[in-house]
Design a protein around this motif. Sequence first.
Motif, PDB file in Angstrom:
ATOM      1  N   ILE A 119      -9.446  -7.301 -12.280  1.00 17.64           N
ATOM      2  CA  ILE A 119      -9.926  -6.660 -13.510  1.00 17.64           C
ATOM      3  C   ILE A 119     -10.919  -7.586 -14.220  1.00 17.64           C
ATOM      4  N   THR A 120     -10.569  -8.858 -14.327  1.00 10.28           N
ATOM      5  CA  THR A 120     -11.442  -9.787 -15.039  1.00 10.28           C
ATOM      6  C   THR A 120     -12.797  -9.923 -14.348  1.00 10.28           C
ATOM      7  N   PRO A 143      -4.961  -4.545  -5.696  1.00 11.67           N
ATOM      8  CA  PRO A 143      -5.269  -5.857  -5.097  1.00 11.67           C
ATOM      9  C   PRO A 143      -4.144  -6.862  -5.384  1.00 11.67           C
ATOM     10  N   PRO A 144      -4.075  -7.923  -4.567  1.00 10.54           N
ATOM     11  CA  PRO A 144      -2.971  -8.888  -4.718  1.00 10.54           C
ATOM     12  C   PRO A 144      -2.917  -9.505  -6.112  1.00 10.54           C
ATOM     13  N   PRO A 177       0.800  -1.223   0.000  1.00 10.61           N
ATOM     14  CA  PRO A 177       0.000   0.000   0.000  1.00 10.61           C
ATOM     15  C   PRO A 177       0.839   1.282   0.000  1.00 10.61           C
ATOM     16  N   ASP A 178       2.060   1.217   0.561  1.00 14.40           N
ATOM     17  CA  ASP A 178       2.832   2.464   0.632  1.00 14.40           C
ATOM     18  C   ASP A 178       3.417   2.859  -0.720  1.00 14.40           C
ATOM     19  N   GLY A 199     -12.452 -11.376  -7.070  1.00 19.10           N
ATOM     20  CA  GLY A 199     -11.354 -11.880  -7.880  1.00 19.10           C
ATOM     21  C   GLY A 199     -10.364 -12.653  -7.035  1.00 19.10           C
ATOM     22  N   GLY A 200      -9.176 -12.811  -7.523  1.00 16.29           N
ATOM     23  CA  GLY A 200      -8.172 -13.509  -6.756  1.00 16.29           C
ATOM     24  C   GLY A 200      -8.088 -14.967  -7.134  1.00 16.29           C
ATOM     25  N   GLY A 201      -9.210 -15.591  -7.519  1.00 19.12           N
ATOM     26  CA  GLY A 201      -9.188 -16.977  -7.944  1.00 19.12           C
ATOM     27  C   GLY A 201      -8.394 -17.096  -9.238  1.00 19.12           C
TER      28      GLY A 201
END
Lengths: 123, 269
Positions: free
Chosen positions: B67-68, B60-61, B5-6, B103-105
Amino acid sequence: MARYMLSVHSREGEVREPLTEEEMQRSHAQLGVIEREMAAEGAWVFSARLHEADTATVVHVSGDEVLTTDGPFAESKDHLGGFYLIEAADLDAALGWAAKVTAAIRVPIEVRPLAGFADAPHA
Amino acid sequence: MHHTPDRAVDAPLIGRIFREESGRSVAALIAFCGDIDVAEDAVQEAFAIALRRWPEAGVPPNPGGWITTTARKRAIDRLRRDARGRDLLGEVAALAEPDGPEGGGTVPDDRLRLIFTCCHPALSAEARVALTLRLLGGLSTAEVARAFLVAELTMAQRLVRTKRKIKAARIPYRVPEDEELPQRLRSVLAVIYLVYNAGVHNAGIAGPGLCAEAIRLARILSELMPDEPEVDGMLALVLLIESRRASRTRATAPSRCWTSRTVPGGTAP
């Protein structure tokens, strides 16, 4: 009886006076009448409208290889836009139908006799 | 790719993420909804949302997955709005939202299918190159136009016609069967090489970018088709030419012009 293809040609990039909504509906209605008339008189065989010429694809053989390239086949400004296959006693009868169609859609029609016509072959 | 985040989240960073991730997202969205225009618009909208949200919330990670997923929601919203879209949605309902909510998956990689659609031999060579750069490379229409020294409007029309043909002629969205693969792969490799060559001959600012894009496409293809020697050959070829590119226009002793950074990839088995 003979069979003819009445083909509708459009000229690429040609700017035509766009039809108004009303003219378009009138043209459609006229075509509907002509097509029902064709069917009633046994002239109607088949009809189709085509996508734009640049959606065409050409398949050809070079040596042993079959190649696919982007179409259209003819390097021409005029392209087939659609067609009717009709059955008519003679050319004059075919021209009669063509005259009606061109009057309705205001696009030139080429009338060409079919040399052969095959339905689905028997198994 | 995790951004703490920084770290400053600014437009250039999101732009870089766009270039990296948009091809995968567009490919996933086309697989999802079957419509290139809807897919492109949805991915653009998702990035617009990211531009607003990420500077505050952080990246995000898994930015590509985010985005998808976001694009998929936008696409569903858009498809719900028109009747034809609702039919389309009915067909794809079973596929909707396979990932978690944010997301993330893992996102299935549909880029290979998209490459073969963009490089279908039924499209002209110019059309294939333009569409590949646009959809897989994430280049804007203006950038593609600049790369090929044509007016933006001309390029926009070319892209519209190309997409119209794909839709009207129903050019399939799939990796070709074994027997057609050699010819179809040749067409894909030709596009990569054309992109590379366009970069070499483009003296302007777009030149190096196009060369890099060709190498990136070759790398993606090599990742997606690890068993195809022709693909590795193309990657090696562009890497080796790239390492010598600087010397094409410079009068320096040849041995000093190899760019060692790119040579190892070109000669590795």
